[in-house]
Design an enzyme around this catalytic site. Structure first.
Site, short mmCIF file in Angstrom:
data_model
loop_
_atom_site.label_atom_id
_atom_site.label_comp_id
_atom_site.label_asym_id
_atom_site.label_seq_id
_atom_site.Cartn_x
_atom_site.Cartn_y
_atom_site.Cartn_z
N HIS A 279 0.79 -1.23 0.00
CA HIS A 279 0.00 0.00 0.00
C HIS A 279 0.82 1.29 0.00
O HIS A 279 0.25 2.37 -0.02
CB HIS A 279 -0.95 -0.01 1.20
CG HIS A 279 -0.27 -0.12 2.53
ND1 HIS A 279 -0.92 0.13 3.72
CD2 HIS A 279 1.00 -0.46 2.87
CE1 HIS A 279 -0.08 -0.05 4.73
NE2 HIS A 279 1.07 -0.41 4.24
N HIS A 280 2.15 1.18 0.02
CA HIS A 280 2.98 2.39 -0.05
C HIS A 280 3.40 2.71 -1.48
O HIS A 280 4.04 3.74 -1.71
CB HIS A 280 4.24 2.25 0.81
CG HIS A 280 3.96 2.06 2.27
ND1 HIS A 280 3.11 2.87 2.97
CD2 HIS A 280 4.41 1.12 3.15
CE1 HIS A 280 3.05 2.47 4.23
NE2 HIS A 280 3.82 1.40 4.36
N ALA A 281 3.09 1.84 -2.44
CA ALA A 281 3.43 2.11 -3.83
C ALA A 281 2.49 3.17 -4.39
O ALA A 281 1.27 3.03 -4.34
CB ALA A 281 3.34 0.83 -4.66
N ASN B 26 -0.62 5.16 2.30
CA ASN B 26 -0.49 6.44 1.60
C ASN B 26 -0.51 6.31 0.09
O ASN B 26 -1.10 7.15 -0.61
CB ASN B 26 0.78 7.17 2.06
CG ASN B 26 2.06 6.36 1.81
OD1 ASN B 26 2.06 5.13 1.80
ND2 ASN B 26 3.18 7.07 1.64
#
Length: 302
Positions: free
Chosen positions: A118-120, A161
């Site tokens: 989920h940080h990509a 993010n």
């Protein structure tokens, strides 16, 4: 209930690397030996195609990753050195969440035994994340007309993010993240709903906040598919977490999220997301209980 796994998830890393890559194979073995799953429940996922990845990512970024043209600084931000194996692992992880979404539409629930990247962001990776599996899977299903509204329920200890950034402004996608306020990423994006928790938050306050937030998610998102990031890192003994949930609290969390989907008859695809416990067996146990709870709630279909 189908579980999506491939040994390609286990990326060879330099000695001393802090990412616990072996948790994936250990998780597969734990679930195989649990007696809850047949051998045919384990499926090898196809890799996400370039066209599928580009529904959530900048085509130039996808091409640079594929060709190995990301800089040393970009590799440092991701946390993995570039290799062809890294690219294939990232594509398979996204493909596994997409496959889990499709299987969930048939069976009520399915699990990617990796994923939760989920940080990509659309044009860069970070925090051990190259391609954003939840955003890719959601966009593919929307493009195919299989769904009209998707909610991402992110219970990793770190804010999602990248997912929030990619999905911002897309009314078909609702992003929810419950996370430690003081943890990475230190500059947060804006999800449709963010619940930020103080360091050391324990089971009771966490579950109370989660319950209220889920009511909001289902009321405002009205999803016909949920993608659940079941991070093991809110655990009290996680090296990269700052919350203080117990094993029992994490069981209650999974039961709450998956039970909410089950009671509303909404298909749910589960991804494992983060887990960095001081004892790797604790991480494997937490991830394993997530899959076992899903099997108990959805094993006979929704």
């Amino acid at each position: 209930m189908k579980l999506f796994y491939t040994d390609i998830f286990v990326l060879p890393l330099p000695p001393g690397h802090r990412f616990p890559m072996e948790k994936y194979s250990r998780l597969r073995e734990r679930l195989r030996s649990s007696g809850a799953f047949a051998e045919t429940d384990f499926r090898a996922p196809a890799a996400a195609t370039t066209a599928e990845l580009c529904l959530a990512h900048d085509p130039a970024y996808v091409a640079r990753v594929r060709r190995g043209e990301i800089s040393v600084a970009e590799q440092r931000r991701i946390g993995f050195p570039w290799s062809a194996a890294m690219v294939e692992r990232s594509r398979r992880s996204a493909g596994a969440t997409l496959a889990a979404c499709r299987a969930a539409q048939l069976d009520g629930c399915a699990v990617n035994l990796a994923g939760g990247t989920h940080h990509a962001h659309a044009a860069h990776g970070e925090g051990f994340c190259v391609f954003n599996d939840a955003a890719v899977a959601a966009r593919v299903l929307l493009e195919e007309g299989r769904v009209s509204r998707v909610a991402v329920v992110d219970c990793d200890v770190h804010q999602g993010n990248g997912t929030a950034s990619i999905c911002a402004g897309d009314h078909r996608l609702f992003t929810f993240s419950i996370h430690a306020r003081g943890n990475f990423p230190f500059v947060k994006a804006t999800s449709d709903l963010d619940v930020e928790l103080a360091d050391g938050t324990t089971d009771g306050p966490y579950l109370e906040q989660l319950s209220d937030a889920l009511d909001h998610v289902f009321r405002h998102a009205n999803p016909d598919l949920v993608i659940y990031l079941a991070g093991a890192d809110p655990y009290y003994d996680d090296r990269l977490g700052r919350l203080a949930l117990s094993f029992a609290g994490l069981i209650a969390r999974d039961e709450m999220v998956l039970g909410a989907c089950r009671s509303r008859r909404i298909p749910v695809a589960v991804a494992m997301a983060g887990g960095y416990a001081r004892q790797i067996d604790d991480t494997v146990r937490i991830h394993g209980q997530t899959a076992l709870i899903a099997r108990r709630l959805f094993g006979h279909g929704s």
